[in-house]
Design a protein around this motif. Structure first.
Motif, PDB file in Angstrom:
ATOM      1  N   HIS A  59       8.037  -6.806   4.127  1.00  0.00           N
ATOM      2  CA  HIS A  59       9.036  -6.504   3.095  1.00  0.00           C
ATOM      3  C   HIS A  59       8.450  -6.760   1.709  1.00  0.00           C
ATOM      4  O   HIS A  59       8.549  -5.919   0.813  1.00  0.00           O
ATOM      5  CB  HIS A  59      10.285  -7.375   3.289  1.00  0.00           C
ATOM      6  N   THR A  60       7.838  -7.922   1.545  1.00  0.00           N
ATOM      7  CA  THR A  60       7.278  -8.306   0.252  1.00  0.00           C
ATOM      8  C   THR A  60       6.180  -7.331  -0.172  1.00  0.00           C
ATOM      9  O   THR A  60       6.133  -6.889  -1.321  1.00  0.00           O
ATOM     10  CB  THR A  60       6.714  -9.737   0.322  1.00  0.00           C
ATOM     11  N   SER A  61       5.315  -6.985   0.744  1.00  0.00           N
ATOM     12  CA  SER A  61       4.228  -6.063   0.440  1.00  0.00           C
ATOM     13  C   SER A  61       4.764  -4.706  -0.006  1.00  0.00           C
ATOM     14  O   SER A  61       4.278  -4.122  -0.981  1.00  0.00           O
ATOM     15  CB  SER A  61       3.337  -5.906   1.666  1.00  0.00           C
ATOM     16  N   ALA A  62       5.763  -4.194   0.688  1.00  0.00           N
ATOM     17  CA  ALA A  62       6.334  -2.885   0.345  1.00  0.00           C
ATOM     18  C   ALA A  62       6.964  -2.906  -1.043  1.00  0.00           C
ATOM     19  O   ALA A  62       6.748  -1.993  -1.851  1.00  0.00           O
ATOM     20  CB  ALA A  62       7.371  -2.470   1.394  1.00  0.00           C
ATOM     21  N   VAL A  63       7.709  -3.947  -1.344  1.00  0.00           N
ATOM     22  CA  VAL A  63       8.365  -4.045  -2.655  1.00  0.00           C
ATOM     23  C   VAL A  63       7.331  -4.225  -3.767  1.00  0.00           C
ATOM     24  O   VAL A  63       7.438  -3.606  -4.821  1.00  0.00           O
ATOM     25  CB  VAL A  63       9.404  -5.186  -2.661  1.00  0.00           C
ATOM     26  N   HIS A  64       6.309  -5.031  -3.517  1.00  0.00           N
ATOM     27  CA  HIS A  64       5.262  -5.227  -4.530  1.00  0.00           C
ATOM     28  C   HIS A  64       4.507  -3.928  -4.785  1.00  0.00           C
ATOM     29  O   HIS A  64       4.143  -3.637  -5.929  1.00  0.00           O
ATOM     30  CB  HIS A  64       4.297  -6.328  -4.105  1.00  0.00           C
ATOM     31  N   ARG A  65       4.240  -3.152  -3.730  1.00  0.00           N
ATOM     32  CA  ARG A  65       3.543  -1.871  -3.906  1.00  0.00           C
ATOM     33  C   ARG A  65       4.384  -0.925  -4.744  1.00  0.00           C
ATOM     34  O   ARG A  65       3.881  -0.270  -5.659  1.00  0.00           O
ATOM     35  CB  ARG A  65       3.243  -1.260  -2.527  1.00  0.00           C
ATOM     36  N   LEU A  66       5.676  -0.852  -4.445  1.00  0.00           N
ATOM     37  CA  LEU A  66       6.577   0.020  -5.189  1.00  0.00           C
ATOM     38  C   LEU A  66       6.656  -0.403  -6.654  1.00  0.00           C
ATOM     39  O   LEU A  66       6.575   0.431  -7.559  1.00  0.00           O
ATOM     40  CB  LEU A  66       7.964  -0.008  -4.537  1.00  0.00           C
ATOM     41  N   THR A  67       6.795  -1.693  -6.896  1.00  0.00           N
ATOM     42  CA  THR A  67       6.849  -2.218  -8.264  1.00  0.00           C
ATOM     43  C   THR A  67       5.555  -1.897  -9.007  1.00  0.00           C
ATOM     44  O   THR A  67       5.584  -1.474 -10.170  1.00  0.00           O
ATOM     45  CB  THR A  67       7.099  -3.739  -8.239  1.00  0.00           C
TER      46      THR A  67
END
Length: 141
Positions: free
Chosen positions: A76-84
């Motif tokens: 979850h964290t990785s996906a959100v950080h990539r999007l950001t």
């Protein structure tokens, strides 16, 4: 296919070489991560190791034992950080979302949406992007 950094690649290569020294199976369907007994390491072992690392690092959330960070939360964290990061880099997020979905191993974009929790940082970047587009649209009249 999963993109890996040079240190991770070096570490995994060394591990793979070590597996060969101990004559672990090299068949395509054999598990990559094995214990000293040569058998597949189960998820409970990985979860336990993550819990030990988390406790050692002092990573805690309020809410008791059931609310503590889980190994799966890294996805979850990785996906959100990539999007950001894509927003901050000025990338076309809509165009890149299918790539993020493939990276996470999903066959449908809807499965990826579950991982995209709105964080203050992501909301801020998305609102900046919206403001930019809203202002650009105003110049076309």
């Amino acid at each position: 296919m999963v993109p890996l950094g040079p240190k991770t690649t070096q570490t995994l290569s060394a591990y793979a070489s070590g597996r060969q020294e101990f004559a672990h199976s090299r068949e395509g369907d054999s598990p990559f991560f094995v214990g000293r007994n040569g058998k597949k390491i189960n998820m409970d072992t990985f979860r336990g190791a993550f819990q030990q690392l988390r406790d050692h690092a002092g990573l805690r959330r309020s809410g008791g034992p059931r609310c503590q960070p889980r190994l799966h939360d890294l996805r979850h964290t990785s996906a959100v950080h990539r999007l950001t990061a894509w927003y901050r880099e000025g990338k076309d997020v809509q165009l890149l979302l299918p790539q993020l979905s493939v990276y996470l191993g999903h066959t449908h974009l809807a499965a990826t949406q579950v991982y995209l929790t709105m964080t203050p940082e992501l909301l801020h970047e998305a609102s900046l992007r919206f403001e930019f587009y809203a202002r650009e649209e105003g110049h076309h009249y």
